[in-house]
Design an enzyme around this catalytic site. Structure first.
Site, short mmCIF file in Angstrom:
data_model
loop_
_atom_site.label_atom_id
_atom_site.label_comp_id
_atom_site.label_asym_id
_atom_site.label_seq_id
_atom_site.Cartn_x
_atom_site.Cartn_y
_atom_site.Cartn_z
N ARG A 292 -48.07 -0.27 17.79
CA ARG A 292 -46.81 -0.45 17.06
C ARG A 292 -45.93 -1.51 17.72
O ARG A 292 -45.32 -2.33 17.04
CB ARG A 292 -46.07 0.89 16.96
CG ARG A 292 -46.73 1.80 15.95
CD ARG A 292 -46.08 3.16 15.82
NE ARG A 292 -46.72 3.86 14.70
CZ ARG A 292 -46.43 5.10 14.33
NH1 ARG A 292 -45.52 5.80 14.96
NH2 ARG A 292 -47.06 5.64 13.30
N TYR A 436 -49.00 -1.76 8.15
CA TYR A 436 -49.99 -1.06 8.99
C TYR A 436 -49.41 -0.49 10.28
O TYR A 436 -48.29 -0.78 10.64
CB TYR A 436 -51.25 -1.88 9.21
CG TYR A 436 -51.19 -3.24 9.88
CD1 TYR A 436 -50.13 -3.66 10.66
CD2 TYR A 436 -52.27 -4.10 9.72
CE1 TYR A 436 -50.16 -4.90 11.28
CE2 TYR A 436 -52.30 -5.34 10.34
CZ TYR A 436 -51.24 -5.74 11.11
OH TYR A 436 -51.27 -6.94 11.71
N GLU A 437 -50.18 0.37 10.91
CA GLU A 437 -49.74 1.13 12.10
C GLU A 437 -48.51 1.98 11.78
O GLU A 437 -47.64 2.15 12.62
CB GLU A 437 -49.44 0.19 13.27
CG GLU A 437 -50.50 -0.83 13.61
CD GLU A 437 -51.86 -0.22 13.93
OE1 GLU A 437 -51.97 1.01 14.02
OE2 GLU A 437 -52.82 -1.00 14.05
N GLY A 438 -48.46 2.54 10.58
CA GLY A 438 -47.32 3.35 10.16
C GLY A 438 -46.35 2.49 9.39
O GLY A 438 -45.67 1.63 9.95
#
Lengths: 594, 594
Positions: A292, A436-438
């Site tokens: 993140r 992406y990545e949350g």
């Protein structure tokens, strides 16, 4: 078209003059850092990225990746050679653990390289981008045997890694995943299932790929408490045997074409458990949190890269007349840079990129402290700050990075929309970072719920008090930013109070204002960084030190930030306050057109 | 994937219940409009777009246009047949002048179709999109002979048109253009030069193409006062001879691939003067202003289309758990629509699309009035309003339309970034609208300078006073929007005052705040529309009339707009106030990285 120029002067200013990392000796890794090392990284890693990686960016987009009939995947022309040079250069091992062959330097220095790589060619950078997170995960959760087998090759870059989380019906909600892991009796597990959106799921850059895969054991409880983490190599190191993991297809995406985004099929593939059964999510979050922060750096990289291209274009392209004395009567038209509205966009890009670079590097120092500071209290405080700021760096950084890229495309007019100038590619490549990545909305919920309300606003308020204290300590000459920043901090404090009340009374209200809260924290954090950048610039100018035009530009950009961005805090506080009432009023059916 | 559903109910609500166009009989064209005509247009034009145009949207993007070795251009599969059906249907002639074969109905009705077309397939819509502007230009500036030859075929759609303005070095700054026009002695002119970015510069949809070309006569003064407008047909109607205009290439663009964006080479092509020598820009602005409003409608269309897809996805896709009582314990996960942050994005999309649809249709009524109202004073007032709002509709509409499309893509998570779901195409297609027909920054300068400062703020203040008066007249139940809107109007009034002072003292300050002023006017205008929409919804609910869920959704969305968007006005006023000081502080060299 302007080449990408690694912003070495700005990096050195932040690391040396503002953060003074060369004067730190705790964590111990910082004892190795002197001024010449800072300069070497800023310049030499920059030269490598500019010369070796940046030339790949166009072919990355145009050619993309190919999946062949036998299921193998090839990357765009030049990727293989560039990757070999990357491994050879050793830049990737800079902040990796020495015990597995790394150089053991501070993460803060590697963050610089992360930015450069992502400006140069984000499609290429995806392959190695999650490697340090993968190393940290295996280091934290793997057995000694697994560590000995995998980590030296991963640290050196000889093998690359993936994080295999997402399934067709389990994106944000990992609790829905179905991939299964059945004990094979010999200490290994047979992994079966389909994973989607796996970056670098296959490629031709390395001889082996280490998949970190979330799956369920037969006795797993439902939901996220029943997920375990497995290490599944493409080739079994001990036997050289090809594991039963294959690429179903490569996704056709909006951008980032050089990165092979794969559907991966695991068909009783051999895997090893990482960490404890059913504790996979916690282990994966070691990787996820690193990822993140890395994605936040991508936002910075897109902003910086697009800014450089737009600034060069604005100095070169002549169109229209400046107001008053700026007009150059000897020519038929003035360069775009004379127009206030063009400068508005360029200054906004600078204000974000330079402020966010400072925030990223400051946070990277906190990461080093959180892992390796000698004082456990310092480790704990740094860890709390990182935990609080990670969703902000990810979401605010990528939102603003995309917005800046769109604005820089705008500077080119119609020439920004055609492929020739490369601006539209930056926009397409930058877009995924918000997802992406949350997804950024999920980051905002994480910030509001787990990171703000859960501890009663303790970390949030501590940070706000620190900012306020710095405002009060600022010299009078910096009142142009210290005063509005202190006022903005009050909006932040009010927002924390409201969020805590909402969390207690109706969590939906807190969730409804979460996005505004994330934006408010991001705006304040950048304001804080601009206060610090301006303070150092002011002090150096007063002392007759440093590069005068560079330092004066810092002060002007701080002023621009204070004038243009800090006023947003009023609006954002208001959005936190109103909660979710109007959002939740409609029935689901009322959302459909009839 | 959800089909596009033309928002007929919303269109009918605006035209019939809010604007009550069926009760108007001045301009005369409105006498033809009754409730059944409104419904017929809303539903039947919608059915046509949904069935004939919307199915083209994927092939438009994937296949794009092809330039063949002989220089001819073919459009994507199905475009030719759909265009023939479009001409056959007669929808294109709805608001065209009766004297040349049109139906002479109000422009307001055609605006509905413009929205539908642009939601269905923007690449296709580009070809006919500027036709009514081209007709208006030829009608206003052409000789009787030219009108007789060209207008019947253009009105019917048998021939299409282009606007050929831009050259490689003359984009926004048309004064730099070099294309020449030399009198041929027989009343025609020989046009030579290269034009770029010409939408529909060639294609296979019609037998002839009417290029409206800006060029310089031999005795032309430098700059924009030396530009004349010429009509240059692809084939000379009288002889059938192919004119010497050819396609150099087709641009490779970020999106809108179905629209052939051409480099056009004029090699002593035969042209006819439109209007007076050196007065070409004024004539072209007839077309340009129509085009700018049309581009604003594109912003609406992208927002509506992307909203529909995202709303359907949010009702279907299950991921995560709603807070509290909204959770459905019988399933493993709740649909996305339970999450406040997903609703935040969807409600924002509704608030923009429905509010902006009202603004577009209200403005379209003003256009009809400005051309055809019996009272010259009404014509003048309407003209002033349109002139003021045109840059706002273009810039604010396309900025917000793009932003909404990006947010709706976000609702899909990773599935929004892959091509499969069509969301990334909407974003790519929407991006150009912020650039063409005058980049949005240029619109903001037009609004601040020519449209606000030049008349001493007269039109701006008149509009603001009207909004304030409507706030005061609103019933107490609408205080939730009337009160904050009235407060926001004060920010608008303050901004006008500041802009006028800046214009007098240092125009750069006015130009520096121009973008914020454009956003402030847009935010206020939409607030005004929401007050009107809410007023009608409230009255109908109080009277027990209408579709209750529809009307209640209007009130909730008005509340959302008041809570989330109107607070921005404080920030925007602040940005107007600070002017350009910090923007102009850097030397051009300080913008370059070292």
């Amino acid at each position: 078209m302007a080449d990408y120029a690694p912003p070495a002067a700005d990096v050195i200013f932040v690391l040396r003059d503002v953060l003074r990392v060369h004067e730190m000796d705790d964590p111990a890794a910082y004892a190795m850092v002197d001024e010449s090392l800072i300069e070497a990284v800023a310049h030499e890693a920059g030269r490598f990225c500019r010369e070796v990686i940046a030339p790949l960016n166009t072919v990355s987009d145009r050619q993309g990746c190919t999946r062949h009939a036998d299921g193998s995947v090839t990357t765009p022309d030049g990727f293989r050679e560039a990757y070999a040079q990357w491994v050879e250069s050793g830049w990737g091992t800079l902040a990796q653990p020495e015990v597995f062959g790394g150089q053991g330097m501070p993460h803060a220095l590697f963050s610089v390289i992360e930015e450069y790589l992502n400006s140069s060619c984000p499609g290429f950078t995806m392959y190695a981008g999650i490697l340090s997170g993968a190393v940290a995960t295996v280091e934290a959760a793997g057995s000694d045997e697994l560590k000995a087998t995998y980590l030296p090759k991963m640290v050196s870059g000889e093998w690359l890694a993936t994080m295999a989380l997402t399934e067709g019906h389990a994106g944000t909600d990992l609790g829905l995943m179905k991939t299964s892991a059945v004990p094979a009796g010999n200490g290994t597990y047979a992994i079966s299932g389909e994973k989607i959106f796996i970056s670098g799921g296959d490629h031709d850059l390395t001889d082996n790929i280490v998949h970190l895969v979330l799956a369920r054991l037969p006795d797993a409880p439902v939901g996220t408490r029943g997920i375990s983490l497995f290490l599944v190599p493409k080739f079994i190191p001990e036997t050289g045997e090809r594991n039963t993991v294959s690429v179903g297809s490569i996704e056709h995406k909006m951008g980032l074409n050089g990165s092979a985004t794969c559907v991966l099929n695991f068909d009783r593939a051999t895997g090893w458990l990482l960490g404890e059964p059913h504790q996979g999510l916690a282990a994966m979050f070691i990787m996820m949190n690193a990822a993140r922060l890395g994605v936040g750096v991508q936002g910075l990289a897109h902003a910086e890269h697009s800014y450089q291209k737009a600034a060069a274009y604005a100095l070169d392209r002549r169109q229209g007349r400046g107001a008053g004395q700026r007009a150059d009567k000897a020519t038929a038209a003035d360069p775009l840079i004379v127009h206030p509205d063009v400068r508005r966009m360029l200054m906004d890009a600078r204000a974000f990129a330079e402020g966010f670079r400072a925030l990223v590097l400051w946070t990277a120092v906190q990461i080093d402290k959180s892992h390796h500071a000698s004082d456990p209290m310092v480790r704990k405080q740094s860890d709390a700050l990182i935990s609080f700021l990670t969703p902000v760096i990810k979401a605010f950084g990528t939102d603003r990075g995309f917005e800046v890229a769109v604005n820089m495309q705008q500077v080119f007019g119609g020439h920004g929309y055609v492929k020739e100038w490369g601006m539209e590619q930056i926009v397409r490549d930058a877009r995924i970072a918000m997802i992406y990545e949350g997804a950024n909305g999920v980051q905002a919920l994480d910030l509001a719920g787990r990171k703000t309300a859960r501890d009663g606003g303790a970390v949030a308020n501590a940070l706000l008090h620190q900012i306020a204290a710095d405002c009060q300590a600022a010299p009078a000459e910096l009142a142009f930013i210290a005063d509005p920043l202190e006022k903005a901090v009050h909006h932040g404090e009010a927002a924390v109070k409201m969020l805590l009340e909402q969390a207690a009374v109706d969590p939906e209200d807190m969730l409804g204002g979460a996005y505004a809260w994330m934006q408010l924290v991001g705006t304040l954090a950048l304001g804080w960084m601009w206060l610090r950048l301006a303070s150092v610039a002011h002090a150096q100018l007063a002392a007759g030190e440093g590069d005068k035009p560079f330092l004066e530009a810092k002060l002007s950009t701080a002023r621009f930030y204070a004038e243009q961005q800090l006023p947003l805090c009023t609006t954002l506080r208001q959005r936190v306050k109103v909660g979710a009432g109007a959002m939740m009023a409609l029935s689901p059916e009322q959302f459909l057109r009839t």
